[in-house]
Scaffold this active site. Structure first.
Site, short mmCIF file in Angstrom:
data_model
loop_
_atom_site.label_atom_id
_atom_site.label_comp_id
_atom_site.label_asym_id
_atom_site.label_seq_id
_atom_site.Cartn_x
_atom_site.Cartn_y
_atom_site.Cartn_z
N TYR A 54 0.85 -1.20 0.00
CA TYR A 54 0.00 0.00 0.00
C TYR A 54 0.88 1.24 0.00
O TYR A 54 1.81 1.34 0.81
CB TYR A 54 -0.90 0.04 1.24
CG TYR A 54 -2.34 -0.19 0.90
CD1 TYR A 54 -2.98 0.66 -0.01
CD2 TYR A 54 -3.07 -1.24 1.42
CE1 TYR A 54 -4.29 0.47 -0.38
CE2 TYR A 54 -4.39 -1.45 1.07
CZ TYR A 54 -4.99 -0.59 0.17
OH TYR A 54 -6.30 -0.79 -0.20
N GLU A 56 -0.46 4.76 -0.57
CA GLU A 56 -1.26 5.98 -0.78
C GLU A 56 -0.40 7.22 -0.56
O GLU A 56 0.38 7.28 0.40
CB GLU A 56 -2.46 5.98 0.16
CG GLU A 56 -3.54 5.03 -0.35
CD GLU A 56 -4.72 4.88 0.59
OE1 GLU A 56 -4.69 5.48 1.67
OE2 GLU A 56 -5.65 4.17 0.22
N ASP A 199 -5.54 13.38 -25.54
CA ASP A 199 -5.57 11.99 -25.07
C ASP A 199 -4.84 11.18 -26.15
O ASP A 199 -5.39 10.90 -27.22
CB ASP A 199 -7.02 11.53 -24.91
CG ASP A 199 -7.12 10.07 -24.48
OD1 ASP A 199 -6.10 9.35 -24.56
OD2 ASP A 199 -8.22 9.66 -24.07
N THR A 225 -3.09 6.04 -21.92
CA THR A 225 -2.94 4.72 -21.32
C THR A 225 -1.51 4.27 -21.65
O THR A 225 -0.83 4.86 -22.49
CB THR A 225 -3.95 3.71 -21.91
OG1 THR A 225 -3.93 3.83 -23.32
CG2 THR A 225 -5.34 3.96 -21.38
N LYS A 228 -1.00 0.41 -24.93
CA LYS A 228 -1.30 0.29 -26.36
C LYS A 228 0.04 0.32 -27.13
O LYS A 228 0.85 -0.57 -26.95
CB LYS A 228 -2.29 1.38 -26.77
CG LYS A 228 -3.65 1.23 -26.03
CD LYS A 228 -4.67 2.22 -26.51
CE LYS A 228 -6.04 1.97 -25.89
NZ LYS A 228 -6.28 2.73 -24.66
N ARG A 234 -1.24 -2.44 -18.17
CA ARG A 234 -2.53 -1.76 -18.23
C ARG A 234 -2.58 -0.65 -17.17
O ARG A 234 -2.79 -0.91 -15.99
CB ARG A 234 -3.58 -2.83 -17.91
CG ARG A 234 -4.94 -2.63 -18.48
CD ARG A 234 -5.59 -3.97 -18.70
NE ARG A 234 -5.21 -4.44 -20.00
CZ ARG A 234 -5.76 -4.02 -21.13
NH1 ARG A 234 -6.75 -3.16 -21.12
NH2 ARG A 234 -5.35 -4.50 -22.28
#
Ligand code: DSN
Length: 448
Positions: A54, A56, A199, A225, A228, A234
């Site tokens: 974790y 954060e 984008d 992203t 691609k 991902r």
């Protein structure tokens, strides 16, 4: 020894499906333009112990202890993104493209503000303001379109921007085969005082390699992203440009806060490591060669398909993607072609085309691309052969008609799928596909 022996032993059901998926990827031609095959290094990082942590917060500003190595990894990813795309700021935590885009909205707009994006059936993305996306419901969305040639209608963009004074304009697409006109959009956004966000999810690899113009000198914000053309895991990145910081010196800070704690919790550290590795790979000369070949392949495929009499939206391509217009055979034929190509071992996706005469679920186009084939090492020669395969399958099913009645449609498609299993032409193409794939091994040595 299997690379997945623990999965095999502990969960044979999941193992069986994973094994089948590896075989599917190896034995078929992956032509969905938004998909790719990562390197082994990215794959290893994505399946690593980093998934246990974790973190954060941001490097050196975490809400949990034990983050000294995660900080190193996230800092590497950030610094590599900044260097590769030549931007002063990057956030590598968005879980994927849609949350990244939502973070941009929430950082620069208030609910009810006007935004503009490319209309979905003209090639735009759901998150650029489409009515079924929250982005089209929380904000007043004014879509722009492509012209008769299939090119973004910059004059319409200007007119709509002048009339509607949007707070944010998106430039980017999921089904657009031409270069994006960043400079023209920048003039319009500057004239109306809007934020301009690019984008570049589809073309990020091409931009990094210098094979597509970079938006960085023209826009305020860039989202992408990472899985691609960039060949990472991902995930997603949000970047702010110098122009963005000049417009709002707090923009980067606002985006950080919107991602965490605004929208997300702990970042996916295993993904962050995969992104860092992909960014390093994308900075190498081989990656430039790879992206140059993606576009050469795409153009070779477009040329060969046109020679087969297959119509393409905008008559060709300037990037990694092609959009077949099936309307010369009738409307709503995409579903038959996608299913038949699936049966032949060629994975594509049915897609709407500009002025779609049917619907998004039964559209009249097929979207395809060359990034994954190029990763396997395929070149122009293979593209010519693949164009013939595509054309054979399209012509085999072009006369199928969708029944108007919804229930009849479902039954008709089930029967159609059944018939494909014994279709001789499809079977022949399936064999050709297998033979071609065998010459370009994927994940060699990986055993499940
Ligand atoms: N689903 C992606 C694509 O296929 O283009 C975009 O989010």
């Amino acid at each position: 020894m299997s690379d997945m022996e623990h999965v095999r032993n502990e969960d044979p059901e999941v193992f069986k499906a994973m094994e089948a998926e590896l075989t599917r990827q190896r034995d078929g031609l992956e032509m969905i333009p938004s998909e790719n095959f990562t390197s082994m290094a990215v794959l290893e990082a994505s399946g690593s112990v980093l998934t246990n942590k974790y973190s954060e917060g941001y490097p050196k500003k975490r809400y949990y202890g034990g983050n000294e190595f995660i900080d190193e990894i996230e800092t590497l990813a950030i610094e590599r993104a900044k260097k590769l795309f030549k931007v002063p700021y990057a956030n590598v935590q968005p879980y994927s493209g849609s949350p990244a885009n939502m973070a941009v909205y929430l950082a620069v707009c208030k609910p009810g503000d006007t935004i503009m994006g490319l209309n979905l059936s003209d090639g735009g993305h759901l998150t650029h303001g489409w009515k079924t996306s929250e982005t089209g419901q929380l904000f007043k969305s004014v879509p722009y379109h492509v012209d008769k040639q299939g090119l973004i209608d910059v004059e319409e963009v200007r007119k709509l921007a002048m009339e509607n004074k949007p707070k944010l304009i998106w430039i980017g697409a999921t089904a657009y085969t031409m270069s994006l006109p960043f400079a023209e959009f920048a003039k319009i956004a500057d004239e109306v005082g809007a934020y301009l966000a690019a984008d570049i999810s589809h073309i990020a690899g091409l931009v990094a390699a210098g094979v597509h113009e970079s938006p960085v000198n023209h826009v305020h914000i860039v989202t992408s992203t990472t899985h691609k053309t960039l060949r990472g895991p991902r995930g997603a990145i949000i970047m702010v440009t110098d122009k963005g910081i000049a417009k709002d010196p707090l923009l980067a800070e606002k985006i950080d806060k919107t991602i965490f704690p605004g929208l997300q919790g702990g970042p996916h550290d295993h993904t962050t490591a995969g992104i860092a590795i992909a960014l390093l790979e994308a900075s190498k000369p081989e990656f430039k060669e790879y992206c140059t070949q993606i576009v050469k392949n795409s153009k070779a495929l477009a040329q060969a398909l046109s020679a087969e009499g297959i119509k393409l939206v905008s008559n060709g391509t300037e990037n990694h993607m092609l959009l077949i217009d099936l309307t010369p055979f009738g409307k709503g034929k995409g579903v038959f072609v996608q299913e038949a190509l699936d049966a032949a071992g060629i994975t594509t996706n049915k897609n709407t085309i500009p002025n779609e005469p049917s619907s998004p679920f039964y559209p009249s186009g097929i979207r395809l691309g060359t990034p994954a084939l190029t990763t396997r090492g395929m070149k122009e020669e293979e593209m010519k052969a693949i164009a013939k395969m595509l054309s054979t399958v399209i012509k085999e099913v072009k006369d199928r008609e969708l029944p108007e009645d919804k229930e009849e449609r479902t039954a008709y498609l089930a029967k159609f799928r059944q018939e494909l299993l014994s279709n001789k032409k499809v079977e022949e193409i399936r064999k050709e596909v297998r033979a071609m794939c065998a010459k370009f091994p994927l994940y060699e040595g990986m055993e499940l």
